[in-house]
Design an enzyme around this catalytic site. Structure first.
Site, PDB file in Angstrom:
ATOM      1  N   HIS A 135       1.445   5.105  -1.515  1.00  0.00           N
ATOM      2  CA  HIS A 135       1.498   6.496  -2.539  1.00  0.00           C
ATOM      3  C   HIS A 135       2.285   7.180  -3.583  1.00  0.00           C
ATOM      4  O   HIS A 135       3.223   7.750  -2.151  1.00  0.00           O
ATOM      5  CB  HIS A 135       0.589   7.582  -1.722  1.00  0.00           C
ATOM      6  CG  HIS A 135      -1.236   7.147  -0.968  1.00  0.00           C
ATOM      7  ND1 HIS A 135      -2.030   7.223  -1.343  1.00  0.00           N
ATOM      8  CD2 HIS A 135      -0.936   6.662   0.034  1.00  0.00           C
ATOM      9  CE1 HIS A 135      -3.158   6.635  -0.826  1.00  0.00           C
ATOM     10  NE2 HIS A 135      -2.599   5.885   0.099  1.00  0.00           N
ATOM     11  N   HIS A 138     -10.569   1.580   1.425  1.00  0.00           N
ATOM     12  CA  HIS A 138     -10.310   2.554   2.910  1.00  0.00           C
ATOM     13  C   HIS A 138     -11.086   2.012   3.673  1.00  0.00           C
ATOM     14  O   HIS A 138     -12.269   2.829   3.059  1.00  0.00           O
ATOM     15  CB  HIS A 138     -10.287   3.678   1.906  1.00  0.00           C
ATOM     16  CG  HIS A 138      -9.715   4.593   3.412  1.00  0.00           C
ATOM     17  ND1 HIS A 138      -8.904   5.617   3.364  1.00  0.00           N
ATOM     18  CD2 HIS A 138     -10.558   4.740   4.807  1.00  0.00           C
ATOM     19  CE1 HIS A 138      -8.210   5.757   4.448  1.00  0.00           C
ATOM     20  NE2 HIS A 138      -9.470   6.268   4.787  1.00  0.00           N
ATOM     21  N   LYS A 196      -9.065  -0.505  -5.807  1.00  0.00           N
ATOM     22  CA  LYS A 196      -9.261   0.991  -4.429  1.00  0.00           C
ATOM     23  C   LYS A 196      -9.992   1.369  -3.870  1.00  0.00           C
ATOM     24  O   LYS A 196     -10.516   2.245  -5.315  1.00  0.00           O
ATOM     25  CB  LYS A 196      -8.197   1.309  -4.754  1.00  0.00           C
ATOM     26  CG  LYS A 196      -7.841   2.183  -3.539  1.00  0.00           C
ATOM     27  CD  LYS A 196      -7.609   1.154  -2.625  1.00  0.00           C
ATOM     28  CE  LYS A 196      -7.878   1.709  -0.405  1.00  0.00           C
ATOM     29  NZ  LYS A 196      -6.473   2.651  -0.319  1.00  0.00           N
ATOM     30  N   ASP A 223       1.470   2.269   3.948  1.00  0.00           N
ATOM     31  CA  ASP A 223       0.628   3.761   3.146  1.00  0.00           C
ATOM     32  C   ASP A 223       1.014   5.555   3.210  1.00  0.00           C
ATOM     33  O   ASP A 223       0.972   5.680   3.996  1.00  0.00           O
ATOM     34  CB  ASP A 223      -0.779   3.968   4.442  1.00  0.00           C
ATOM     35  CG  ASP A 223      -1.930   4.742   4.351  1.00  0.00           C
ATOM     36  OD1 ASP A 223      -1.633   5.308   3.014  1.00  0.00           O
ATOM     37  OD2 ASP A 223      -2.333   5.465   5.015  1.00  0.00           O
ATOM     38  N   HIS A 271       0.878  -1.159   0.028  1.00  0.00           N
ATOM     39  CA  HIS A 271       0.006   0.281  -0.334  1.00  0.00           C
ATOM     40  C   HIS A 271       1.057   1.131  -0.476  1.00  0.00           C
ATOM     41  O   HIS A 271       1.472   1.809   0.715  1.00  0.00           O
ATOM     42  CB  HIS A 271      -0.526  -0.024   1.081  1.00  0.00           C
ATOM     43  CG  HIS A 271      -1.812   1.083   0.898  1.00  0.00           C
ATOM     44  ND1 HIS A 271      -3.528   0.968   1.501  1.00  0.00           N
ATOM     45  CD2 HIS A 271      -1.912   2.721   0.809  1.00  0.00           C
ATOM     46  CE1 HIS A 271      -3.759   1.956   1.411  1.00  0.00           C
ATOM     47  NE2 HIS A 271      -2.701   3.103   1.231  1.00  0.00           N
ATOM     48  N   HIS A 277      -4.702  -0.790   5.865  1.00  0.00           N
ATOM     49  CA  HIS A 277      -4.203  -0.266   6.589  1.00  0.00           C
ATOM     50  C   HIS A 277      -5.110   0.017   8.689  1.00  0.00           C
ATOM     51  O   HIS A 277      -6.233   0.511   8.886  1.00  0.00           O
ATOM     52  CB  HIS A 277      -3.717   1.298   6.626  1.00  0.00           C
ATOM     53  CG  HIS A 277      -4.804   1.712   5.591  1.00  0.00           C
ATOM     54  ND1 HIS A 277      -6.209   2.416   6.066  1.00  0.00           N
ATOM     55  CD2 HIS A 277      -4.973   2.733   4.892  1.00  0.00           C
ATOM     56  CE1 HIS A 277      -7.285   2.456   5.169  1.00  0.00           C
ATOM     57  NE2 HIS A 277      -6.109   3.380   4.635  1.00  0.00           N
TER      58      HIS A 277
END
Ligand code: NCD
Ligand code: ZN
Length: 338
Positions: free
Chosen positions: A14, A131, A94, A237, A12, A165
């Site tokens: 970004h 999420h 996602k 994350d 995960h 997460h």
């Protein structure tokens, strides 16, 4: 002393775009063999065409270093044709509830309407990454979302679902109830609680979604991870924001942990006498659940103290200024896929 980790994965991640992508991608590429790349860009990655462009940008930002971007599409209503075309190029879709976190305005507003796309995912065997937060009281958001996970797990029993997460003891309990559900755990949620974020002077670099929870939640996560739960795997994350978006009125959510991920995980697992469980958490569990086999690449760490730099260009790293016990030595890449 040296530690070798075979094909570590950050499931995960970004990486953003433009200058930020150039700035942060090398940290992940230096440590991990592959990463699940999140699609919440300013213009979400919600078409195959856009995804291909973004994948190329990620690869370019990694230069000569072997790093496999495992791409995700932003959840919306997709047709069967779109999903069939995308299947071989994505690791999953996602799903963000609308407005729940950074760049999620285009997310799901009405969960009663997702059934058709979710059932296509089940049929085509495409994982759904979620999420999982409601828009309720900030400390209860993850817990309030759990019925959605149960609904998904029970109504789509062949769908592979990843709770992204997770931060609470209740989420660990839910994971144990359904074989088709797995979860990522971040480094920071194994280390901090709400006290670290807001118990003293406010710490913008530790502010993220989901917000860090209570000590007993952190403890439950640690127990499950350190005992080697086979459906828990690492997803940093890591979510960089420039300093002017963190240290301001209206702090953006996200912890930038990429520069310290593997060294701090090694330190944490060693301190808890479970270094032998690290390979499962950062590699094998995720490979098994996702049924992936990325090109192999070994990461080598050595026991040599180093101080985490105060900043990396416009971004501040998690644990900046702290001295860590393990550091990255080098990585060894092979080209075989098998
Ligand atoms: C992430 C981001 O900045 O993109 N922020 C965060 O606090 N984790 C989005 C997300 O994963 O929620
Ligand atoms: Zn994220």
């Amino acid at each position: 002393m040296e530690l070798q980790i075979e094909t570590p994965l950050d499931l995960h991640l970004h990486l953003r775009e433009g200058a930020m992508l150039q700035q942060v991608a090398p940290f992940s590429a230096a440590q991990f063999a592959a990463g699940v790349i999140m699609p919440n860009l300013v213009e979400p990655v919600d078409s195959l065409q856009r995804l291909r462009k973004y994948r190329q940008q990620v690869q370019d930002a990694c230069g000569d270093v072997l790093f496999t971007p495992l791409m995700t599409l932003f959840f919306r209503e997709y047709s069967r044709e779109e999903l069939v075309a995308a299947k071989d190029e994505i690791i999953g879709l996602k799903l963000y509830p609308a407005g729940i976190t950074t760049q999620s305005e285009g997310g799901v507003r009405d969960f009663d309407r997702i059934g058709e796309t979710v059932s296509l995912l089940e049929e085509l065997d495409i994982p759904l990454l979620v999420h999982g937060e409601s828009n309720g009281f900030v400390m209860d958001r993850e817990q309030e979302f759990l019925p959605v996970y149960s609904w998904l797990a029970e109504n789509f029993p062949r769908l592979r679902i990843v709770m992204e997460h997770i931060t609470t003891a209740k989420s660990v309990e839910l994971l144990n109830r359904y074989d088709n559900v797995a979860a990522t755990v971040t480094l920071h949620h194994l280390l901090i609680t709400l006290d670290d974020v807001a118990g003293g002077l406010l710490q913008p670099d530790l502010f993220c979604k989901p917000i860090a929870k209570r000590p007993e939640d952190r403890e439950a996560l640690c127990q499950a991870v350190f005992r080697g739960h086979p459906r828990l795997f690492f997803g940093s994350d890591s979510a960089p924001h420039p300093r002017h978006k963190k240290e301001c009125c209206g702090c953006a959510a996200g912890v930038f942990s990429a520069p310290v991920a593997l060294p701090m995980l090694a330190q944490l697992f060693e301190a808890n006498n479970c270094l032998e469980k690290l390979a499962g958490f950062v590699s094998n569990h995720g490979r098994t659940f996702y049924r992936i086999n990325p090109p192999s690449k070994s990461a080598f760490l050595e026991r040599a103290p180093w101080q985490v730099p105060e900043s990396h260009g416009s971004v501040t790293s998690f644990l900046s200024g702290q001295v860590l016990e393990w550091r990255m030595k080098n990585t060894e890449q092979t080209t075989s896929n098998h």
